[in-house]
Design an enzyme around this catalytic site. Sequence first.
Site, short mmCIF file in Angstrom:
data_model
loop_
_atom_site.label_atom_id
_atom_site.label_comp_id
_atom_site.label_asym_id
_atom_site.label_seq_id
_atom_site.Cartn_x
_atom_site.Cartn_y
_atom_site.Cartn_z
N HIS A 10 17.53 -13.77 -19.76
CA HIS A 10 17.22 -15.10 -19.18
C HIS A 10 16.60 -14.87 -17.81
O HIS A 10 17.29 -14.58 -16.84
CB HIS A 10 18.49 -15.94 -19.04
CG HIS A 10 18.24 -17.32 -18.52
ND1 HIS A 10 18.70 -18.44 -19.15
CD2 HIS A 10 17.57 -17.78 -17.44
CE1 HIS A 10 18.32 -19.52 -18.49
NE2 HIS A 10 17.63 -19.14 -17.43
N HIS A 12 13.40 -16.07 -14.91
CA HIS A 12 12.31 -16.94 -14.44
C HIS A 12 11.30 -16.08 -13.69
O HIS A 12 11.62 -15.52 -12.65
CB HIS A 12 12.85 -18.03 -13.51
CG HIS A 12 13.78 -18.96 -14.19
ND1 HIS A 12 13.35 -20.09 -14.84
CD2 HIS A 12 15.13 -18.92 -14.35
CE1 HIS A 12 14.39 -20.72 -15.37
NE2 HIS A 12 15.48 -20.03 -15.11
N LEU A 13 10.09 -15.99 -14.24
CA LEU A 13 9.04 -15.23 -13.55
C LEU A 13 8.05 -16.15 -12.85
O LEU A 13 7.16 -15.67 -12.15
CB LEU A 13 8.29 -14.32 -14.53
CG LEU A 13 9.02 -13.06 -14.99
CD1 LEU A 13 8.13 -12.23 -15.92
CD2 LEU A 13 9.49 -12.20 -13.81
N ARG A 14 8.18 -17.48 -13.06
CA ARG A 14 7.28 -18.45 -12.41
C ARG A 14 5.83 -18.16 -12.78
O ARG A 14 5.53 -17.59 -13.82
CB ARG A 14 7.47 -18.47 -10.89
CG ARG A 14 8.92 -18.56 -10.41
CD ARG A 14 9.62 -19.81 -10.85
NE ARG A 14 10.87 -20.01 -10.11
CZ ARG A 14 11.88 -20.74 -10.54
NH1 ARG A 14 11.83 -21.32 -11.73
NH2 ARG A 14 12.97 -20.89 -9.80
N ASN A 38 9.83 -23.00 -18.14
CA ASN A 38 9.79 -24.24 -17.35
C ASN A 38 8.78 -24.17 -16.22
O ASN A 38 9.11 -24.26 -15.05
CB ASN A 38 11.18 -24.62 -16.83
CG ASN A 38 11.85 -23.53 -16.01
OD1 ASN A 38 11.59 -22.35 -16.22
ND2 ASN A 38 12.70 -23.92 -15.09
N LYS A 93 13.54 -22.61 -25.75
CA LYS A 93 14.52 -23.04 -24.74
C LYS A 93 14.60 -24.55 -24.67
O LYS A 93 13.58 -25.22 -24.51
CB LYS A 93 14.10 -22.47 -23.37
CG LYS A 93 14.97 -22.92 -22.20
CD LYS A 93 16.33 -22.27 -22.22
CE LYS A 93 17.24 -22.83 -21.12
NZ LYS A 93 16.99 -22.28 -19.81
N HIS A 132 20.09 -24.85 -21.97
CA HIS A 132 20.69 -25.09 -20.65
C HIS A 132 21.72 -26.19 -20.86
O HIS A 132 21.37 -27.35 -20.95
CB HIS A 132 19.62 -25.51 -19.63
CG HIS A 132 20.18 -25.73 -18.26
ND1 HIS A 132 19.78 -25.02 -17.15
CD2 HIS A 132 21.15 -26.59 -17.82
CE1 HIS A 132 20.46 -25.43 -16.09
NE2 HIS A 132 21.29 -26.38 -16.46
N HIS A 166 23.53 -18.94 -19.38
CA HIS A 166 24.22 -18.83 -18.07
C HIS A 166 25.53 -19.61 -18.03
O HIS A 166 25.68 -20.53 -17.24
CB HIS A 166 23.29 -19.24 -16.92
CG HIS A 166 22.49 -20.50 -17.16
ND1 HIS A 166 23.06 -21.70 -17.47
CD2 HIS A 166 21.15 -20.72 -17.12
CE1 HIS A 166 22.12 -22.61 -17.61
NE2 HIS A 166 20.95 -22.04 -17.42
N ASP A 238 19.22 -15.09 -15.04
CA ASP A 238 18.79 -16.39 -14.51
C ASP A 238 18.26 -16.23 -13.09
O ASP A 238 18.37 -17.13 -12.26
CB ASP A 238 19.91 -17.44 -14.56
CG ASP A 238 19.39 -18.86 -14.42
OD1 ASP A 238 18.15 -19.06 -14.54
OD2 ASP A 238 20.19 -19.77 -14.18
N HIS A 242 12.66 -18.75 -5.38
CA HIS A 242 11.99 -19.83 -4.66
C HIS A 242 11.55 -19.23 -3.33
O HIS A 242 12.22 -18.34 -2.80
CB HIS A 242 12.96 -20.98 -4.36
CG HIS A 242 13.40 -21.73 -5.58
ND1 HIS A 242 12.64 -22.69 -6.20
CD2 HIS A 242 14.56 -21.65 -6.29
CE1 HIS A 242 13.31 -23.19 -7.23
NE2 HIS A 242 14.46 -22.56 -7.34
N ALA A 254 17.52 -25.11 -6.24
CA ALA A 254 18.58 -24.39 -6.96
C ALA A 254 18.05 -23.10 -7.55
O ALA A 254 17.01 -23.09 -8.21
CB ALA A 254 19.16 -25.27 -8.07
ZN LIG Z 1 17.40 -20.51 -15.79
#
Ligand SMILES: [Zn+2]
Length: 333
Positions: A10, A12-14, A38, A93, A132, A166, A238, A242, A254
């Site tokens: 899980h 996030h690579l943006r 996302n 997801k 999620h 998560h 996860d 940011h 978050a």
């Molecule tokens: Zn996540």
Amino acid sequence: MQLNAPLDMHLHLRDEEMLHAIAKGSAHTFSAAIIMPNLVPPVSTKEAVTAYKQRILSAIGDENFTPYMTLFFKPSYDKAFLESVRDDITAIKLYPAGITTNSEGGVSGFDVEELRPALSAMAELNIPLCVHGETNGFVMDREAEFVSIYEKLATAFPKLKIIMEHITTKESVAALDKYENLYATITVHHLLITLDDVAGGMLQPHLFCKPIAKRPEDRDALLKVALSAHPKVMFGSDSAPHPKHAKEACGCAAGVFTAPIALQLLAELFETHNALDNLQAFISGNAENIYDITAAQKTVTLEKVPFMVPADYNGVVPMYANQKIAYTVTEVK
Ligand SMILES: [Zn+2]
């Protein structure tokens, strides 16, 4: 100690600048990762998923790393569409609407009949559903409240692999053993911190994430299944970067950024609990079994040499910035 083919189930690579700032941090020490969809707009078409994969591959350069792509779940996905993307994705997801970063287009209401066409087709094509799992309730209760939705989905779609992402509560841990088709990912930060670490003293924005860290008894339940490498749990960081200004702000975003130090922290945690023998299964073997994948070979050597966590990685402040942790990655082959 050595870890073979670490997997982050899980991540996030943006995109764009942030993708280029942080992707190599994961690609260096992990063999592969499940990449969250996302973005804005969410990754929900074949074109979007293949284009995003290409952007990731160009951002990681010559690192030996497989991005396992996902789509952002929509109830309108039909079997023909899912067949057409089957080879491009590893999972789908599902976000409840409005629950976390860029989840506005998610599912609201979990009507089984409305979800049946898409979820039945996923079960038939053996596409796991990552969820999620939080309601819109009181922040400390959102995940425990969602367990009844997991149970409803697990019962209605017994052939569908459902990954509770998560997990942070003892209620989710208990659900694992009640339903054959429920699995879970666990982050390293939820194994290390409780709400006390976030808000018990001065507010710690770099430990603020969704789902929020919970009570000591919840963390104990997570530790029990992670440290024993319960066959239905796997590591998913996860890790959610940011920019520093979005975290150290009035209105803190978050997400905890852990990817570059996750293996070091896990080695220390498992050693502290005399569970180092189980780390390989938690970090790789269980995920290979659950997802039916074989990760590319990569051997990561860790030594018990103190490592000073940098103040930031290209402008993203990691967990434990400017603090010493016990293990250092000394070689990756
Ligand atoms: Zn996540």
